[in-house]
Design a protein around this motif. Structure first.
Motif, mmCIF file in Angstrom:
data_model
loop_
_atom_site.group_PDB
_atom_site.id
_atom_site.type_symbol
_atom_site.label_atom_id
_atom_site.label_comp_id
_atom_site.label_asym_id
_atom_site.label_seq_id
_atom_site.Cartn_x
_atom_site.Cartn_y
_atom_site.Cartn_z
ATOM 1 N N LEU A 102 9.095 -1.738 -15.683
ATOM 2 C CA LEU A 102 7.745 -1.282 -16.014
ATOM 3 C C LEU A 102 6.699 -1.824 -15.047
ATOM 4 O O LEU A 102 5.591 -1.289 -14.967
ATOM 5 N N PHE A 103 7.049 -2.878 -14.327
ATOM 6 C CA PHE A 103 6.091 -3.448 -13.377
ATOM 7 C C PHE A 103 6.166 -2.771 -12.007
ATOM 8 O O PHE A 103 5.184 -2.731 -11.268
ATOM 9 N N LEU A 104 7.311 -2.244 -11.663
ATOM 10 C CA LEU A 104 7.582 -1.827 -10.281
ATOM 11 C C LEU A 104 7.250 -0.365 -10.026
ATOM 12 O O LEU A 104 7.552 0.508 -10.843
ATOM 13 N N SER A 105 6.647 -0.132 -8.862
ATOM 14 C CA SER A 105 6.403 1.241 -8.423
ATOM 15 C C SER A 105 7.728 1.865 -8.015
ATOM 16 O O SER A 105 8.585 1.217 -7.400
ATOM 17 N N ALA A 106 7.894 3.146 -8.359
ATOM 18 C CA ALA A 106 9.130 3.847 -8.004
ATOM 19 C C ALA A 106 9.016 4.540 -6.646
ATOM 20 O O ALA A 106 9.980 5.120 -6.164
ATOM 21 N N ASN A 107 7.846 4.474 -6.028
ATOM 22 C CA ASN A 107 7.651 5.153 -4.741
ATOM 23 C C ASN A 107 8.383 4.410 -3.622
ATOM 24 O O ASN A 107 8.505 3.187 -3.635
ATOM 25 N N THR A 108 8.835 5.167 -2.659
ATOM 26 C CA THR A 108 9.481 4.570 -1.484
ATOM 27 C C THR A 108 8.438 3.907 -0.599
ATOM 28 O O THR A 108 7.421 4.507 -0.258
ATOM 29 N N ALA A 109 8.704 2.670 -0.236
ATOM 30 C CA ALA A 109 7.743 1.923 0.581
ATOM 31 C C ALA A 109 8.173 1.908 2.036
ATOM 32 O O ALA A 109 9.350 2.090 2.368
ATOM 33 N N ILE A 110 7.204 1.706 2.903
ATOM 34 C CA ILE A 110 7.500 1.492 4.327
ATOM 35 C C ILE A 110 7.809 0.019 4.491
ATOM 36 O O ILE A 110 6.922 -0.834 4.430
ATOM 37 N N GLN A 135 0.827 -1.210 0.000
ATOM 38 C CA GLN A 135 0.000 0.000 0.000
ATOM 39 C C GLN A 135 0.860 1.259 0.000
ATOM 40 O O GLN A 135 0.578 2.216 -0.711
ATOM 41 N N SER A 136 1.914 1.264 0.812
ATOM 42 C CA SER A 136 2.719 2.475 0.925
ATOM 43 C C SER A 136 3.593 2.703 -0.300
ATOM 44 O O SER A 136 4.049 3.826 -0.542
ATOM 45 N N ALA A 137 3.840 1.659 -1.097
ATOM 46 C CA ALA A 137 4.678 1.803 -2.288
ATOM 47 C C ALA A 137 3.926 2.386 -3.463
ATOM 48 O O ALA A 137 4.530 2.823 -4.440
ATOM 49 N N LEU A 138 2.613 2.379 -3.393
ATOM 50 C CA LEU A 138 1.806 2.801 -4.536
ATOM 51 C C LEU A 138 1.352 4.236 -4.377
ATOM 52 O O LEU A 138 1.108 4.715 -3.276
ATOM 53 N N SER A 139 1.223 4.917 -5.492
ATOM 54 C CA SER A 139 0.780 6.302 -5.476
ATOM 55 C C SER A 139 -0.691 6.364 -5.120
ATOM 56 O O SER A 139 -1.380 5.345 -5.039
ATOM 57 N N ALA A 140 -1.189 7.574 -4.896
ATOM 58 C CA ALA A 140 -2.579 7.759 -4.484
ATOM 59 C C ALA A 140 -3.525 7.057 -5.441
ATOM 60 O O ALA A 140 -3.461 7.272 -6.655
ATOM 61 N N GLY A 141 -4.369 6.210 -4.908
ATOM 62 C CA GLY A 141 -5.329 5.474 -5.720
ATOM 63 C C GLY A 141 -4.793 4.163 -6.255
ATOM 64 O O GLY A 141 -5.561 3.298 -6.663
ATOM 65 N N GLY A 142 -3.458 4.007 -6.254
ATOM 66 C CA GLY A 142 -2.874 2.792 -6.804
ATOM 67 C C GLY A 142 -3.181 1.555 -5.992
ATOM 68 O O GLY A 142 -3.161 0.447 -6.513
ATOM 69 N N GLY A 143 -3.446 1.734 -4.714
ATOM 70 C CA GLY A 143 -3.730 0.588 -3.861
ATOM 71 C C GLY A 143 -5.201 0.376 -3.612
ATOM 72 O O GLY A 143 -5.583 -0.416 -2.748
ATOM 73 N N PRO A 188 4.064 -3.134 -6.102
ATOM 74 C CA PRO A 188 5.078 -2.832 -5.085
ATOM 75 C C PRO A 188 6.275 -3.763 -5.202
ATOM 76 O O PRO A 188 6.130 -4.957 -5.462
ATOM 77 N N ALA A 189 7.463 -3.206 -4.975
ATOM 78 C CA ALA A 189 8.694 -3.986 -5.148
ATOM 79 C C ALA A 189 9.046 -4.734 -3.870
ATOM 80 O O ALA A 189 10.102 -4.524 -3.269
ATOM 81 N N THR A 190 8.176 -5.651 -3.480
ATOM 82 C CA THR A 190 8.445 -6.440 -2.275
ATOM 83 C C THR A 190 9.483 -7.518 -2.603
ATOM 84 O O THR A 190 9.717 -7.837 -3.769
ATOM 85 N N PRO A 191 10.101 -8.097 -1.577
ATOM 86 C CA PRO A 191 11.062 -9.182 -1.837
ATOM 87 C C PRO A 191 10.460 -10.321 -2.650
ATOM 88 O O PRO A 191 11.124 -10.888 -3.523
ATOM 89 N N ALA A 192 9.205 -10.676 -2.376
ATOM 90 C CA ALA A 192 8.563 -11.766 -3.106
ATOM 91 C C ALA A 192 8.390 -11.411 -4.577
ATOM 92 O O ALA A 192 8.581 -12.256 -5.474
ATOM 93 N N VAL A 193 8.003 -10.167 -4.852
ATOM 94 C CA VAL A 193 7.832 -9.708 -6.235
ATOM 95 C C VAL A 193 9.160 -9.727 -6.979
ATOM 96 O O VAL A 193 9.257 -10.210 -8.120
ATOM 97 N N MET A 194 10.188 -9.215 -6.337
ATOM 98 C CA MET A 194 11.502 -9.168 -6.981
ATOM 99 C C MET A 194 12.024 -10.568 -7.278
ATOM 100 O O MET A 194 12.597 -10.826 -8.357
ATOM 101 N N ALA A 195 11.802 -11.481 -6.353
ATOM 102 C CA ALA A 195 12.257 -12.856 -6.571
ATOM 103 C C ALA A 195 11.512 -13.492 -7.736
ATOM 104 O O ALA A 195 12.117 -14.201 -8.574
ATOM 105 N N SER A 197 -1.782 -11.647 0.232
ATOM 106 C CA SER A 197 -0.737 -11.665 -0.812
ATOM 107 C C SER A 197 -0.977 -10.578 -1.851
ATOM 108 O O SER A 197 -1.054 -10.852 -3.062
ATOM 109 N N PRO A 198 -1.115 -9.338 -1.423
ATOM 110 C CA PRO A 198 -1.469 -8.267 -2.368
ATOM 111 C C PRO A 198 -0.404 -8.023 -3.425
ATOM 112 O O PRO A 198 -0.730 -7.690 -4.570
ATOM 113 N N ASP A 199 0.872 -8.216 -3.060
ATOM 114 C CA ASP A 199 1.952 -7.954 -4.012
ATOM 115 C C ASP A 199 1.963 -8.967 -5.149
ATOM 116 O O ASP A 199 2.033 -8.604 -6.332
ATOM 117 N N ILE A 200 1.869 -10.226 -4.792
ATOM 118 C CA ILE A 200 1.921 -11.282 -5.804
ATOM 119 C C ILE A 200 0.660 -11.265 -6.683
ATOM 120 O O ILE A 200 0.724 -11.490 -7.911
#
Length: 869
Positions: free
Chosen positions: A835-843, A735-743, A812-819, A750-753
């Motif tokens: 192109l898949f990954l959000s560029a926002n800083t995540a918590i 949620q925190s990695a996505l821009s407003a409305g993105g989440g 969101p660029a979570t460890p599971a997504v990156m793997a 398993s929201p990332d996967i």
């Protein structure tokens, strides 16, 4: 007639005669459980069994008080009016020859009058002549005027002042039983069997039928206790204030004594708190003309800065630094000795008219009466930042941000290496050689020490010194109370000594004293929790002593030396072997302290607002109950509550004090005031645990609280295992990695996967992001199989239903997504991962669960792992 007060001042004494009437009722509450709606429907009434009283007339010309008692049993459901009871009491005193002439002043005293005063049938009428303080009834600025006909003298007007002894008792003696012990009148025991005792108290009508003499002894003794206590209190006021008058609360006596202290030193009480008297004109509607009257207002130079000073006043520091079970060790609960009086004594006499604005950090010292709005950034190694930021969830102490605070915390933050910038600051020059409160506090402490520990006088003077701080802060932050006259909620008014500069400094100094010691402890030491004026830690006494050598600690000891002659600072309250924590003011004990750890309490228990059954009074039983609630908790758990009807219920619905049955959701989850740092499963009780570090900013705290609330509602879940934590952490990351409305449409499980699966399926169908549809002969089914093989569960229907346009950068660029993307890149070399990954800083609180977690060396974690191994 004249009499001297505590300071030798003479006061005239026109009429010292007064009558104390201690009153009480016995009643039977309704059978069955009453809901809030039942109360509104008028069912919240008890049956009055008896009215009892004890009277005592005090006359300076008579060596002994004149006393008599009585009890009245109403018929059926009838009730007495207040005038009926007083007339009965007066008549009985005259008829028995105990008294021939009554005083004009009557103190009507009960213990917790919210229970007994509604028993009068004219309660709704007389309630408009009284007020309420701390959820009980008493006279505040008015009296009840009654007229009584004496046989010889005809009609006489009598002023009745209502007092509640519960508001006039020390904090440790609020029960009537404790009060009886203090005044030497033990409360009557109904039965040696605790179960039968409780039964009789809940069924006083049965006690009256079974044992009428015991009933009357019990009932009248309660009234006697009120009389004895109020009499002693009046005599105390007479000795120290020179007048036989009882303020509404015990803290009111302290304020009066403080102001008398100033007057005795030829100091203007108004000037001491930054006020002055001015004359204003107003229109008197009754007389139909303008008149003038004096009013107290803030000195103009003070008034300019009141809003900021008020924002800089905060309460105590309350944080849970550890969630779940700690490791087994020697955990000690250290408290600051006399925290608030000690801080008060450091304040010098203020030159209010010379107040000035300053942005100079050097001018904000530990002793400065100064306030400021400050930008701050602490070094990353500071474990417990000390600049408070107020939120709707209490104070939070992030690593960076903007704080409204007082000078002590500014000085402490600088000593910890923080970078600070004052955006706006105000300093009140003070004369430190002339402390404002020190004489008053030292007098209270001296008087307290002159009496035996635990005696009424000892506790009385302790309460005066400890509670006076609260009066400097009364009315600063909006607290609403029910006004009986206007039948509506109104802000709590300020006290005679309310001053936001004083309140801000006092609380800031106490928080700073704790913050200085905690941050001076060795890095391997753990602080488990912090509560107002103390903290629980596994530090040794030697480590505490070494950490208590900073400048604030030195000032603290200097103040204690001045007040008590002893430079003490920290005292031990509890020792335990293994604590359990869940949120602010929420701690219990898994393993008690050992007998060889000293004569201290062996259980730490702070329920954090959780209600427990009334029958649980033993500390061990309460602790066991709380532990069971925590370990067995479920998302939909509710606590059945049996609470008493409040002031508004009694006034608006004409109710009595009866039990109201409601329920409250059990909440024993972390409050997220700090960021999890290392997460593991404690094998001894099979529950997740984690230590914490400060948030980088207050925005992170707000975001996580918002996401947690959403997660907890949509996917009810208690954080009891590492998997539970990981699910939440992944959702927060996403949620925190996505821009407003993105989440907005992000799944909770398993929201990332699931978001990555959706994007990959769309990319395959649209031939986007480097994926060519049907590459290498793949079909919808085979592509779904490929995704499943790399850890992205996928069905053919997921691929075929992916018909939306491809939108980049929403995963969101979570460890599971990156793997997963790394594995897919092996099969699809042309894959455009970015192109898949959000560029926002995540918590990222997921890192706390990883095996390569860089924070594994935090306080005590090695010990945890050793114990688990």
């Amino acid at each position: 007639m004249e009499r001297e007060n505590f300071y030798g001042e003479k006061h005239s004494r026109d009429d010292d005669r007064y009558l104390i009437i201690g009153f009480d009722t016995e009643y039977k509450t309704p059978d069955g459980e009453l809901t809030p709606q039942d109360i509104k429907d008028g069912s919240g009434k008890y049956k009055v069994i008896s009215y009892q009283f004890h009277c005592s007339i005090y006359d300076p010309g008579q060596p002994d008080a004149v006393e008599w008692s009585g009890i009245c049993y109403p018929e059926g459901n009838d009730r007495l009016s207040l005038a009926d009871l007083l007339t009965f009491a007066f008549h009985q005193g005259i008829a028995t020859g105990a008294v021939s002439k009554l005083p004009n002043k009557v103190y009507l005293a009960g213990h917790f009058t919210r229970a007994d005063f509604p028993a009068f049938k004219d309660f709704q009428t007389i309630s408009k002549l009284i007020g309420s303080v701390r959820a009980t009834f008493l006279s505040i600025d008015n009296h009840i005027l009654l007229q009584y006909w004496f046989p010889d003298d005809g009609p006489v007007k009598i002023e009745v002042v209502l007092r509640d002894t519960m508001l006039l008792t020390p904090a440790t003696s609020k029960s009537l039983r404790a009060l009886g012990d203090l005044v030497g009148v033990p409360k009557v025991v109904l039965d040696d069997d605790p179960v039968l005792e409780k039964h009789y108290k809940e069924n006083m009508d049965q006690l009256l039928a079974d044992r009428p003499e015991l009933f009357e002894d019990y009932a009248i003794t309660d009234a006697i206790i009120c009389v004895r206590y109020l009499d002693q209190l009046i005599r105390q006021c007479d000795d120290i204030l020179g007048r036989r008058k009882v303020p509404a609360t015990l803290t009111g006596i302290g304020v009066d004594l403080l102001m008398q202290t100033w007057k005795a030193a030829d100091l203007d009480p108004l000037e001491m708190i930054g006020k002055e008297e001015v004359v204003v004109s107003y229109f008197n509607k009754r007389l139909g003309r303008h008149e003038k009257r004096p009013v107290d207002v803030n000195i103009r130079e003070v008034d300019w800065h009141i809003p900021l000073a008020t924002e800089c006043y905060h309460g105590g520091r309350n944080e849970q630094f550890w969630f779940g079970p700690a490791f087994e060790d020697n955990w000690t609960d250290f408290d600051l000795t006399g925290a608030y009086p000690t801080a008060m004594a450091l304040i010098g006499m203020a030159d209010w008219r010379s107040a000035y604005v300053s942005l100079d950090l050097d001018q904000f010292t530990h002793r400065t009466l100064g306030i400021a709005n400050v930008e701050f950034e602490f070094p990353e190694h500071v474990k417990y930042p000390t600049m408070p930021v107020r939120t709707n969830n209490g104070l939070v102490f992030p690593r960076t941000g903007i704080s409204d605070c007082a000078a002590p915390e500014i000085a402490l933050a600088r000593s910890l290496g923080a970078t600070l910038k004052i955006r706006h600051g105000v300093i009140i020059p003070t004369n430190l050689e002339k402390p404002v409160f020190a004489d008053f506090i030292s007098q209270c402490i001296m008087k307290r020490k002159s009496f035996a520990k635990g005696s009424l006088q000892n506790l009385f003077w302790k309460e005066l010194s400890n509670s006076s701080y609260g009066k400097t802060a009364q009315g600063l932050h909006q607290k609403r109370v029910y006004d009986l006259r206007d039948r509506e909620m109104k802000p709590l008014p300020p006290s005679k000594i309310t001053n936001p500069f004083f309140a801000a400094y006092i609380t800031s100094f106490v928080r700073s004293a704790l913050g200085e010691v905690m941050n001076a402890l060795p890095s391997e030491v753990c602080v488990f929790s912090c509560t107002t004026d103390g903290f629980l830690t596994n530090a040794t006494q030697a480590q505490i002593d070494a950490a208590s050598t900073g400048p604030i600690a030195g000032l603290y000891r200097q103040s204690r030396q001045m007040l008590t002659g002893e430079p003490d600072m920290l005292e031990i309250k509890h020792v335990v072997r293994k604590p359990l924590g869940w949120r602010t003011r929420g701690q219990a004990t898994l393993i008690e302290g050992r007998d060889d750890q000293g004569p201290h309490e062996k259980i730490v228990l702070a329920k954090g607002g959780i209600y427990t059954p009334e029958y649980l009074e033993d500390q061990r039983e309460l602790n066991a109950k709380i532990l069971g609630m925590f370990l067995d908790r479920k998302p939909d758990d509710v606590i059945p509550l049996k609470i008493k009807t409040g002031i508004r219920d009694i006034i608006e619905w004409d109710a009595d004090l009866v039990d109201k049955h409601v329920s409250k959701r059990l909440n024993m989850e972390f409050d997220w005031k700090r960021m999890p740092q290392a997460v593991w499963q404690d094998d001894t009780i099979d529950h997740v645990a984690f230590s914490t570090r400060p948030w980088e900013s207050i925005d992170q705290f707000f975001k996580v609280r918002e996401i947690w609330d959403s997660f907890a509602v949509a996917t009810p879940r208690c954080i009891k295992t590492v998997d539970d934590y990981r699910a939440l952490a992944t959702y927060i990351f996403a949620q925190s990695a996505l821009s407003a409305g993105g989440g907005q449409y992000l799944k909770k499980d398993s929201p990332d996967i699931k978001r990555l699966r959706q994007m990959l399926c769309i990319a395959w169908r649209k031939s986007a992001a480097g994926i060519t549809r049907k590459f290498d002969g793949h079909t919808s089914q085979s592509f779904a199989d490929l995704l499943t093989s790399i850890g992205i569960p996928c069905k053919r229907s997921d691929v075929e239903n992916a018909r939306k346009p491809f939108v980049p950068h929403i995963c969101p660029a979570t460890p599971a997504v990156m793997a997963a993307l790394d594995l897919l890149k092996i099969h699809v070399p042309s894959l455009e991962v970015d192109l898949f990954l959000s560029a926002n800083t995540a918590i990222d609180i997921l890192a706390a669960t990883q095996e390569n977690n860089p924070y594994r060396s935090i306080e005590g974690t090695e010990k945890i792992l050793e114990v688990a191994a």
